[in-house]
Write a protein that holds these residues in place. Structure first.
Motif, PDB file in Angstrom:
ATOM      1  N   LEU A 125      -0.823   1.065  13.457  1.00  0.00           N
ATOM      2  CA  LEU A 125      -1.764   2.202  12.735  1.00  0.00           C
ATOM      3  C   LEU A 125      -1.574   2.157  11.398  1.00  0.00           C
ATOM      4  O   LEU A 125      -2.500   2.057  10.308  1.00  0.00           O
ATOM      5  CB  LEU A 125      -1.377   3.495  13.387  1.00  0.00           C
ATOM      6  CG  LEU A 125      -2.383   4.595  13.273  1.00  0.00           C
ATOM      7  CD1 LEU A 125      -3.729   4.113  13.870  1.00  0.00           C
ATOM      8  CD2 LEU A 125      -1.941   5.988  13.716  1.00  0.00           C
ATOM      9  N   ALA A 126      -0.266   1.902  10.849  1.00  0.00           N
ATOM     10  CA  ALA A 126      -0.048   1.797   9.514  1.00  0.00           C
ATOM     11  C   ALA A 126      -0.700   0.296   8.836  1.00  0.00           C
ATOM     12  O   ALA A 126      -1.036   0.451   7.685  1.00  0.00           O
ATOM     13  CB  ALA A 126       1.537   1.817   9.240  1.00  0.00           C
ATOM     14  N   LEU A 127      -0.462  -0.588   9.696  1.00  0.00           N
ATOM     15  CA  LEU A 127      -1.218  -1.753   9.339  1.00  0.00           C
ATOM     16  C   LEU A 127      -2.649  -1.636   9.202  1.00  0.00           C
ATOM     17  O   LEU A 127      -3.149  -2.020   8.123  1.00  0.00           O
ATOM     18  CB  LEU A 127      -1.026  -2.752  10.385  1.00  0.00           C
ATOM     19  CG  LEU A 127      -0.934  -4.192   9.849  1.00  0.00           C
ATOM     20  CD1 LEU A 127       0.080  -4.749   8.912  1.00  0.00           C
ATOM     21  CD2 LEU A 127      -1.012  -5.087  11.130  1.00  0.00           C
ATOM     22  N   ALA A 147      -7.157  -1.251   5.425  1.00  0.00           N
ATOM     23  CA  ALA A 147      -8.485  -0.429   4.865  1.00  0.00           C
ATOM     24  C   ALA A 147      -8.055  -0.316   3.431  1.00  0.00           C
ATOM     25  O   ALA A 147      -9.311  -0.162   2.518  1.00  0.00           O
ATOM     26  CB  ALA A 147      -8.504   1.059   5.638  1.00  0.00           C
ATOM     27  N   LEU A 148      -7.041   0.208   3.095  1.00  0.00           N
ATOM     28  CA  LEU A 148      -6.757   0.423   1.720  1.00  0.00           C
ATOM     29  C   LEU A 148      -6.805  -0.858   0.735  1.00  0.00           C
ATOM     30  O   LEU A 148      -7.382  -0.791  -0.337  1.00  0.00           O
ATOM     31  CB  LEU A 148      -5.173   1.096   1.426  1.00  0.00           C
ATOM     32  CG  LEU A 148      -5.163   2.462   1.956  1.00  0.00           C
ATOM     33  CD1 LEU A 148      -3.598   2.888   1.784  1.00  0.00           C
ATOM     34  CD2 LEU A 148      -5.900   3.643   1.121  1.00  0.00           C
ATOM     35  N   ALA A 149      -6.288  -1.716   1.168  1.00  0.00           N
ATOM     36  CA  ALA A 149      -6.397  -3.175   0.277  1.00  0.00           C
ATOM     37  C   ALA A 149      -7.801  -3.404   0.360  1.00  0.00           C
ATOM     38  O   ALA A 149      -8.269  -4.147  -0.520  1.00  0.00           O
ATOM     39  CB  ALA A 149      -5.591  -4.274   1.333  1.00  0.00           C
ATOM     40  N   GLY A 150      -8.512  -3.230   1.493  1.00  0.00           N
ATOM     41  CA  GLY A 150     -10.071  -3.562   1.404  1.00  0.00           C
ATOM     42  C   GLY A 150     -10.950  -2.870   0.233  1.00  0.00           C
ATOM     43  O   GLY A 150     -11.555  -3.128  -0.753  1.00  0.00           O
ATOM     44  N   LEU A 171     -12.849  -4.223   6.735  1.00  0.00           N
ATOM     45  CA  LEU A 171     -11.987  -3.356   6.195  1.00  0.00           C
ATOM     46  C   LEU A 171     -12.578  -2.086   5.829  1.00  0.00           C
ATOM     47  O   LEU A 171     -11.989  -1.144   6.075  1.00  0.00           O
ATOM     48  CB  LEU A 171     -11.111  -4.123   4.997  1.00  0.00           C
ATOM     49  CG  LEU A 171     -10.553  -5.317   5.227  1.00  0.00           C
ATOM     50  CD1 LEU A 171      -9.867  -6.276   3.980  1.00  0.00           C
ATOM     51  CD2 LEU A 171      -9.301  -5.237   6.309  1.00  0.00           C
ATOM     52  N   ALA A 172     -13.751  -2.209   5.297  1.00  0.00           N
ATOM     53  CA  ALA A 172     -14.071  -0.696   4.844  1.00  0.00           C
ATOM     54  C   ALA A 172     -14.616  -0.031   6.092  1.00  0.00           C
ATOM     55  O   ALA A 172     -14.336   1.242   6.114  1.00  0.00           O
ATOM     56  CB  ALA A 172     -15.716  -1.205   4.129  1.00  0.00           C
ATOM     57  N   LEU A 196     -10.936   7.469   8.205  1.00  0.00           N
ATOM     58  CA  LEU A 196     -10.944   8.609   7.419  1.00  0.00           C
ATOM     59  C   LEU A 196     -11.679   9.711   7.987  1.00  0.00           C
ATOM     60  O   LEU A 196     -11.268  10.941   8.152  1.00  0.00           O
ATOM     61  CB  LEU A 196     -11.575   8.023   6.125  1.00  0.00           C
ATOM     62  CG  LEU A 196     -11.396   9.283   5.146  1.00  0.00           C
ATOM     63  CD1 LEU A 196     -10.214   9.512   4.874  1.00  0.00           C
ATOM     64  CD2 LEU A 196     -12.281   9.119   3.808  1.00  0.00           C
ATOM     65  N   LEU A 197     -13.132   9.217   8.532  1.00  0.00           N
ATOM     66  CA  LEU A 197     -13.947  10.521   9.211  1.00  0.00           C
ATOM     67  C   LEU A 197     -13.048  10.994  10.524  1.00  0.00           C
ATOM     68  O   LEU A 197     -13.113  12.183  10.568  1.00  0.00           O
ATOM     69  CB  LEU A 197     -15.078   9.636   9.818  1.00  0.00           C
ATOM     70  CG  LEU A 197     -16.257   9.580   8.808  1.00  0.00           C
ATOM     71  CD1 LEU A 197     -17.374   8.592   9.656  1.00  0.00           C
ATOM     72  CD2 LEU A 197     -16.612  10.918   8.515  1.00  0.00           C
ATOM     73  N   SER A 198     -12.454  10.357  11.361  1.00  0.00           N
ATOM     74  CA  SER A 198     -11.652  10.736  12.401  1.00  0.00           C
ATOM     75  C   SER A 198     -10.588  11.709  12.040  1.00  0.00           C
ATOM     76  O   SER A 198     -10.174  12.721  12.432  1.00  0.00           O
ATOM     77  CB  SER A 198     -10.939   9.672  13.287  1.00  0.00           C
ATOM     78  OG  SER A 198     -12.031   8.679  13.722  1.00  0.00           O
ATOM     79  N   ALA A 199      -9.740  11.114  10.895  1.00  0.00           N
ATOM     80  CA  ALA A 199      -8.684  11.920  10.564  1.00  0.00           C
ATOM     81  C   ALA A 199      -8.929  13.241   9.746  1.00  0.00           C
ATOM     82  O   ALA A 199      -8.376  14.394  10.163  1.00  0.00           O
ATOM     83  CB  ALA A 199      -7.908  11.031   9.259  1.00  0.00           C
TER      84      ALA A 199
END
Lengths: 320, 276, 318
Positions: free
Chosen positions: B18-20, B25-28, B68-69, B76-79
């Motif tokens: 999950l962290a990966l 996503a952040l890197a992208g 990645l996006a 993000l939507l789910s969280a």
């Protein structure tokens, strides 16, 4: 007497839930932007044309009045007329029921025949939390959604001729072989998830029973694992399993939208979804209300079964 | 972070995956790893290659930044949706479980009504009313996940409310507000954490299903569900369009599920018995 | 007499890593055929673990680290599952603390007892219910466990345990969950039935005087070891281990008229591994230097075993 009172309360509560569902779905269908007249006449219609269409279907009356008329008709057993096809909604649904019922039966049968034993066996074998491998396998089962698995199945069976067809549904009474060939794959996709969820629930339920003192007592008496499972575990673990099988049934009867869409099956689910897009209010309202009714009735039966399965809960769960 | 220490290896592996994904996503999106997601960089439907490691899509856009996006959008939507669900369910569940009475009945009845809607149809109705897109997806996830969590919080709150320490706190003059904050809330927090984890995976699945049917995140924006939907169209010509987002979605749901299982075992430890 | 049960230097741990708890730390126990043995200890002393280990009934989280349990000379750990089931069926009977929980809630009493009697028929079921002094056996047979009182349920459980006339009956606090009025009746029943069938009893309890009153031998457990054992009357009257002495003074029924009750100070230990010295040392009134460093050796005189660096002599009141 107690039993009658219990059923009376359950029926009243089910009726209240369904009434609220009917209000919600009616409100939702009228809140959708772009009314039926707009959708059916297209963007170039004049306001007069739209008003004329609206009047023809009674959409120019007050919302409360429309709701009242609809509800009265439903209570008489009249689900209304599809505004797109002009056919009674009941006829439209009956036309699509065979696909939905067939998918439901196959999915639930797989869940019961494969999922339940799988859950029991893994729980008894693990005898505890179980290995990481088992947990991972169970996790994969509930983590592969229909649209991913279904797409892969479509890909594999479209690319390689394996004797099963994608799409081209044939009714059961027309050609049994062709029907089965067209329904096996979508049913398998649905069954994958149903089996995984059922196995997971069964496993949890059985493991919960295995730590009960009466199981320890049976082990201490020297009963074999098989005897213990058959005599004590099955009935005591039955309730959560029954609930999950019921939920799967209600879910599938409500329409396996994604699978119907992927495999081009004329089922109820995709029909209702299409009706949302066409603003065919009667179909949308009837579809949701019927699915909710199935759900509510099935749940009522499960509650009744609780009382039968567990004598501590007395006649039909009265003592809770 | 002591709770992490009690988790088994599989759950930690789930957390790591999950962290990966979050990192990817952040890197992208923030660092622009893989290039711009809407830039046309090569031929259409090109298989994976050095320049576009995950292939290109039907417009010749590199799949890597799009995936990645997509991860970012979906997570993000789910969280966010789960945060809303957790807040709403905790409040409703506490009211229903602690207060009970007719207020509790009303809450449970409302939740039952949501339960009675078929999941995907409910989501599609929401999308039809609000118009397809992110907010419809968000609302759908909330409406789909609220019933179960509310019910379980209610049960947990009910159990706590009957315990002796709550009674004695009330007898010694503590206010309901104090008891709720001090005694009940900490005791339902575990339920909320476990159910929140499971709700996150449900959220990803609902986003996927809704976008797959065309009612969720709309092109040219990408989400895992939207990518899978477009991948489905070109499945025979370019299977990688579907395989990458599909694999990532399954990995995300699986990681969350095993992590949730581990969290549940940690917070609600159970004995076990062999029949041998 | 022949030895029926031999527990030899048994070490059992729960959990793993940082969370390891050692429940048994080298427990020794011998039960001869037909004997009545009381195992006395506070909760956490390891007596329930010991009782479960005899039948190979330890939960999955438990690990046998060392030692052995032999029933009829055969190691329980070395048995095949089939042999272990046969041993449980033919040689052992268990009665647990929670009588209603030990019965399947979804099955009528008559059927549950009938399963144990292996198809001997309804007459045998009613006969057994009568033998455990249940009034109206037919009604009890038709009842579900939750419809019985604790005492009635425990009588049913005793009937189920004794139906096979086992060589050894293990009763783990069989009266702890019952109303005080029926406790003596239930114990009478257990001892009468066992005497009639020649069944040995292993009674796990926290009540030293109650055990000493009925049992021929007593074993006192502390920190996962049997710290003292011997004939019941002698252990009660002239304990050799300071813990036994403290235990005796802490129980109301043992104290003489006008004597003060003295609670055992401190908390029973939770071991995470082998105890370094004597587990009782922190609470012992007569603690010596070696007590905190060396594990106390077994001192055996005249059938009076004790684990102590400074045991009281046999026969002397402590």
């Amino acid at each position: 007497m107690r039993l009658i009172g219990w059923w009376a309360r359950r029926v009243a509560s089910a009726a209240a839930t369904l009434t609220l569902v009917s209000i919600l779905i009616f409100a939702a269908s009228r809140l959708m932007p772009g009314g039926f007249a707009e959708v059916v006449l297209g963007p170039f219609a004049t306001p007069e044309q739209q008003a004329e269409v609206s009047a023809r279907y009674g959409l120019d009356r007050g919302v409360v009045e429309q709701y009242g008329l609809w509800l009265a008709a439903v209570l008489r057993g009249d689900l209304g007329t599809s505004m797109i096809s002009g056919e009674p909604v009941t006829v439209e649904f009956l036309l699509r029921m065979p696909v939905t019922v067939e998918l439901t039966l196959l999915g639930v049968a797989a869940a019961a025949v494969i999922g339940v034993p799988l859950g029991i066996v893994t729980a008894v074998r693990a005898g505890g939390r179980g290995g990481a491998a088992g947990r991972l396998a169970g996790g994969i089962g509930v983590s592969v959604p229909e649209f991913v698995l279904g797409s892969l199945v479509v890909f594999v069976f479209s690319r390689f001729a394996l004797g099963l067809t994608i799409g081209g549904y044939r009714p059961l009474d027309e050609d049994v072989g062709a029907n089965l060939r067209s329904i096996v794959l979508p049913a398998a996709v649905l069954a994958f998830f149903a089996v995984a969820v059922t196995a997971r629930t069964t496993r949890d339920a059985v493991m919960g029973v295995l730590v009960e003192p009466y199981i320890t007592a049976a082990v201490a008496r020297g009963d074999s694992p098989f005897t213990i499972v058959v005599r004590h575990v099955l009935r005591n673990a039955a309730m959560p399993v029954l609930v999950v099988l019921t939920t799967i049934t209600a879910y599938l009867l409500g329409g396996a939208v994604i699978v119907e869409y992927l495999f081009n099956l004329p089922g109820v689910g995709s029909y209702v979804v299409a009706a949302v897009g066409r603003r065919d209010y009667a179909v949308v309202q009837a579809g949701v209300l019927l699915a909710a009714a199935v759900f509510v009735v099935l749940n009522m039966l499960v509650d009744a079964a609780t009382g039968v399965l567990d004598p501590r809960l007395g006649s039909a769960g009265e003592a809770r | 972070m002591t709770w992490i220490r009690g988790l088994d290896r599989l759950s930690l592996a789930g957390l790591a995956v999950l962290a990966l994904l979050v990192g990817a996503a952040l890197a992208g999106t923030l660092l622009g790893v893989g290039g711009a997601q809407d830039a046309i960089v090569g031929p259409r439907l090109a298989p994976p290659d050095g320049q576009w490691p995950l292939g290109t899509d039907q417009l010749g856009r590199s799949m890597l930044p799009r995936v990645l996006a997509g991860i970012g959008t979906t997570l993000l939507l789910s969280a966010v949706a789960v945060a809303v669900t957790a807040t709403a369910s905790t409040l409703l569940g506490l009211v229903a479980g602690y207060r009970g009475g007719w207020v509790g009945e009303v809450v449970l009845r409302g939740v039952d009504v949501l339960y009675a809607f078929p999941t995907i149809v409910l989501a599609i109705l929401v999308a039809a009313v609000l118009g397809p897109g992110r907010s419809a997806t968000l609302a759908s996830i909330v409406l789909v996940t609220v019933p179960l969590m509310t019910r379980l919080v209610k049960v947990a709150a009910e159990t706590v409310a009957r315990r002796d320490f709550v009674t004695s706190a009330l007898i010694s003059g503590a206010s309901h507000r104090y008891v709720l904050a001090r005694h009940v809330l900490p005791n339902v927090a575990g339920t909320v954490a476990v159910q929140g984890t499971y709700a996150l995976s449900v959220g990803i699945l609902v986003e996927g299903g809704l976008s797959f049917l065309g009612f969720g995140v709309q092109p040219p924006a990408s989400s895992l569900g939207a990518l899978i939907q477009q991948g489905g169209i070109y499945l025979l010509a370019a299977p990688w369009l579907l395989v990458w987002p599909g694999m990532v979605l399954v990995a995300a749901v699986l990681a969350i599920t095993v992590f949730g299982d581990g969290l549940r075992d940690r917070l609600e430890p159970r004995d076990s018995r062999a029949l041998k | 007499m022949t030895v029926l049960l031999h527990v030899e230097a048994l070490v059992v741990e729960y959990g793993s890593g940082d969370g390891t708890v050692r429940a048994l730390d080298g427990a020794e126990l011998v039960v001869e055929e037909g004997a009545t043995v009381g195992v006395v200890g506070e909760s956490g002393s390891g007596k329930s673990t010991l009782g479960a280990a005899v039948g190979g009934l330890l939960p999955a989280a438990a690990r046998t680290v060392a030692g052995d349990v032999r029933v009829g000379g055969v190691s329980v750990a070395a048995m095949t599952p089939l042999q272990r089931r046969a041993m449980r069926r033919d040689q052992l009977g268990y009665v647990f603390q929670e009588p209603i929980g030990a019965l399947d809630p979804t099955m009528r009493i008559g059927r549950q007892l009938g399963h144990v009697l292996r198809g001997q028929g309804r007459a045998a079921v009613l006969d057994w219910l009568e033998r455990v002094a249940l009034r109206d056996p037919a009604r009890v047979a038709a009842a579900y466990p939750h419809q019985l009182s604790g005492g009635m349920a425990q009588r049913v459980a005793i009937a189920m345990a004794m139906a096979s006339e086992p060589a050894l009956l293990i009763a783990d606090e069989p009266t702890a969950a019952l109303d005080s009025e029926v406790r003596e009746e239930v114990l009478d029943l257990v001892f009468t039935l066992a005497a009639g069938a020649g069944t040995a009893i292993l009674w796990l309890s926290h009540d030293l005087p109650a055990v000493a009153k009925r049992c021929s031998r007593v074993a006192v457990m502390y920190g996962g070891r049997v710290v003292e054992s011997g004939p019941a009357a002698e252990v009660l009257v002239a304990p050799r281990h300071p813990y036994t002495a403290a235990l005796r003074r802490s129980v109301p029924s043992a104290a003489g008229r006008g004597e003060r009750l003295v609670p055992v100070p401190g908390q029973p230990p939770v071991l995470t591994g082998a105890a370094v010295g004597c587990a009782f040392a922190p609470r012992c009134p007569a603690v010596l230097e070696p007590c905190t460093v060396d594990r106390p050796p077994l001192v055996g005189d005249l059938d009076r075993d004790v684990l102590c660096h400074l045991p009281a002599p046999v026969g002397a009141a402590r």
